[in-house]
Write an enzyme that holds these catalytic residues in place. Structure first.
Site, PDB file in Angstrom:
ATOM      1  N   LYS A   1      -7.857   1.295  -2.102  1.00 12.97           N
ATOM      2  CA  LYS A   1      -7.383   0.852  -0.786  1.00 12.97           C
ATOM      3  C   LYS A   1      -7.467   1.996   0.216  1.00 12.97           C
ATOM      4  CE  LYS A   1      -5.216  -1.544   2.448  1.00 12.97           C
ATOM      5  NZ  LYS A   1      -3.856  -2.074   2.463  1.00 12.97           N
TER       6      LYS A   1
ATOM      7  N   THR B   1       0.867  -1.183   0.000  1.00 11.67           N
ATOM      8  CA  THR B   1       0.000   0.000   0.000  1.00 11.67           C
ATOM      9  C   THR B   1       0.901   1.230   0.000  1.00 11.67           C
ATOM     10  OG1 THR B   1      -1.773  -1.130   1.171  1.00 11.67           O
ATOM     11  CG2 THR B   1      -1.786   1.263   1.275  1.00 11.67           C
TER      12      THR B   1
ATOM     13  N   LYS C   1       0.376   4.849   8.688  1.00  8.46           N
ATOM     14  CA  LYS C   1       1.026   5.048   7.389  1.00  8.46           C
ATOM     15  C   LYS C   1      -0.025   5.198   6.289  1.00  8.46           C
ATOM     16  CE  LYS C   1       1.822   2.246   4.304  1.00  8.46           C
ATOM     17  NZ  LYS C   1       2.002   0.972   3.616  1.00  8.46           N
TER      18      LYS C   1
END
Lengths: 292, 292
Positions: free
Chosen positions: A172, A97, A240
């Site tokens: 995502k 990701t 993150k």
């Protein structure tokens, strides 16, 4: 004959995903920072490569699963990286990701060498990786998606071609905005319940069946109230992803206020040393942070 | 012989709920502000009373379902109200969503007359009321709850005794915090998706099955993306509930930051004339409010 695959990055997710490909009897070359992480895969027939470039050289499909944007950039663009090793017809599939903007740059660099690049971040956690029930959100050209699909189906269940390069990463991030703000809904509601002396179980029973229902409530609510902060998904990783979401939003001149609030509360969590606790520890942070 | 019931307040919810009690063949007296709202119930055998007090006088169970705290206070404490009409053994059941603190005062006043008071706010909307599938969250003494339970079961499916007086209202507020902040999660995530040019349906497909899942996402997400703002639950009513939640939190010295953010965004919605739109119009508000 099965095509040769390479898998770079054998963390918790990557290790399980590579294992599924190997179990499906694909010839597999692997590389990761710490070679010991590969031991069992090597016993099962995988071949070790000393660098991402070496892993990629003979592989028709090159899978990458590393923590963050700079890690993927290093794997692909670095001195002994994937880019220098590949030629026309090879397909790089990035399960990390990372930044959608950086993804588009990587895809362009790979295309210049005649290769193709798919962003294919996953959700579903360690369990999903082990059981091949991951959701995989894919960005890139339809032809490349179709070529990769039989391999992705060895690792995931819900596999969506979301759009052009970067669309997998953006989807995502949509997922992570939903997950984290819904977590905040659960945390704030249960802090309110506790402060008012409500019974834990009766409260969960009363609100879990209707319009307030969510995966976060059913799965994290009980753990919050038990004080069980063992990680399903670690705060530092969620944080993150939220950083990526906030940065991608800024590029569209969007200020995600609720996501920003969770990010701020997780910052506080990390200052308290909760980096490796599960995201449900947001409940504990809210207990303190919402006090006047 | 069935006990006589009174039902005060025949709005959308109250009317359906009273209808279920009447259909279960209880003798029923009704009162509401606008008599025409009672016409069909009167045709079906209900008896009209000119005031809350008249309705309550002969009833063993007095149900109340009105919009807000001052309305319940007027029905119970007013000149021709319930309190003056009741005596020992009568049970007042308030289905309105109102202040937990005011609820405890009302319960004390009713107890002083020898009666009992249950707070019993509901969720599940018009459909739940019509089909008797409401969730009913009840506060008050266990004996009173057990006495009322067979009647509550004519109107609801998930019926929880949450705790002492006020606990039903507090649990309803927990529900509304969950509902509204989860709605914000969905709104913010879909604003991000739209701003980044993602495909509506593919995005919903990719994120609806995992940790991001919620009732709000499945039910309101598609309506947001279609621009369908017809009310399931109206913004002005949600806003009233959030005001109650924020006030109850203040009493515990809690500052509910996410709930406060939704409250602020709904304020903006109401200034734009969206009072009677469904809560999914939060998506439209976020589209404007999150722009830098």
């Amino acid at each position: 004959m099965q095509p040769r695959l390479a898998f770079i990055g054998l963390g918790i997710m990557g290790h399980s995903m590579a294992g599924r490909l190997l179990a499906a009897r694909y010839p597999l070359t692997v590389h990761t920072r710490t070679k010991a992480r590969a031991d069992d895969l090597l016993s099962d027939g995988a071949i070790w490569a000393d660098s991402p470039g070496h892993a990629a050289r003979e592989a028709q499909f090159v899978f990458v699963c590393v923590p963050d944007t700079p890690d993927v950039q290093k794997v692909v663009l670095g001195d002994d990286g994937v880019l220098k090793a590949i030629s026309a017809g090879q397909l790089v599939i990035d399960h990390s990701t990372i930044s959608p903007a950086a993804t588009r740059e990587l895809a362009a660099a790979v295309a210049q060498r005649g290769g193709q690049f798919l962003d294919a971040p996953v959700s579903g956690g360690e369990t999903g990786a082990r059981n091949a029930t991951l959701s995989i959100m894919v960005g890139g050209e339809a032809a490349a998606f179709n070529t990769a699909l039989p391999l992705l189906q060895k690792m995931g269940k819900t596999i969506t071609h979301c759009g052009p390069s970067g669309a997998g990463q953006l989807t995502k991030l949509v997922n992570q905005i939903l997950v984290s703000v819904t977590n905040l809904a659960v945390s704030e509601a249960l802090v309110f319940a506790r402060a008012n002396g409500l019974d834990d179980q009766k409260t969960l029973d009363a609100v879990s069946g209707g319009a307030a229902a969510s995966w976060q409530l059913s799965n994290l609510g009980p753990r919050m109230l038990k004080g069980d902060f063992a990680p399903g998904f670690m705060i530092k990783l969620q944080q993150k992803d939220l950083r990526l979401a906030l940065a991608a939003a800024e590029e569209q001149k969007l200020h995600l206020r609720a996501t920003g609030l969770v990010h701020e509360l997780f910052d506080r969590a990390m200052k308290e040393g909760r980096n490796e606790q599960g995201t449900q520890a947001l409940f504990e942070v809210c207990r303190e942070a919402l006090q006047r």
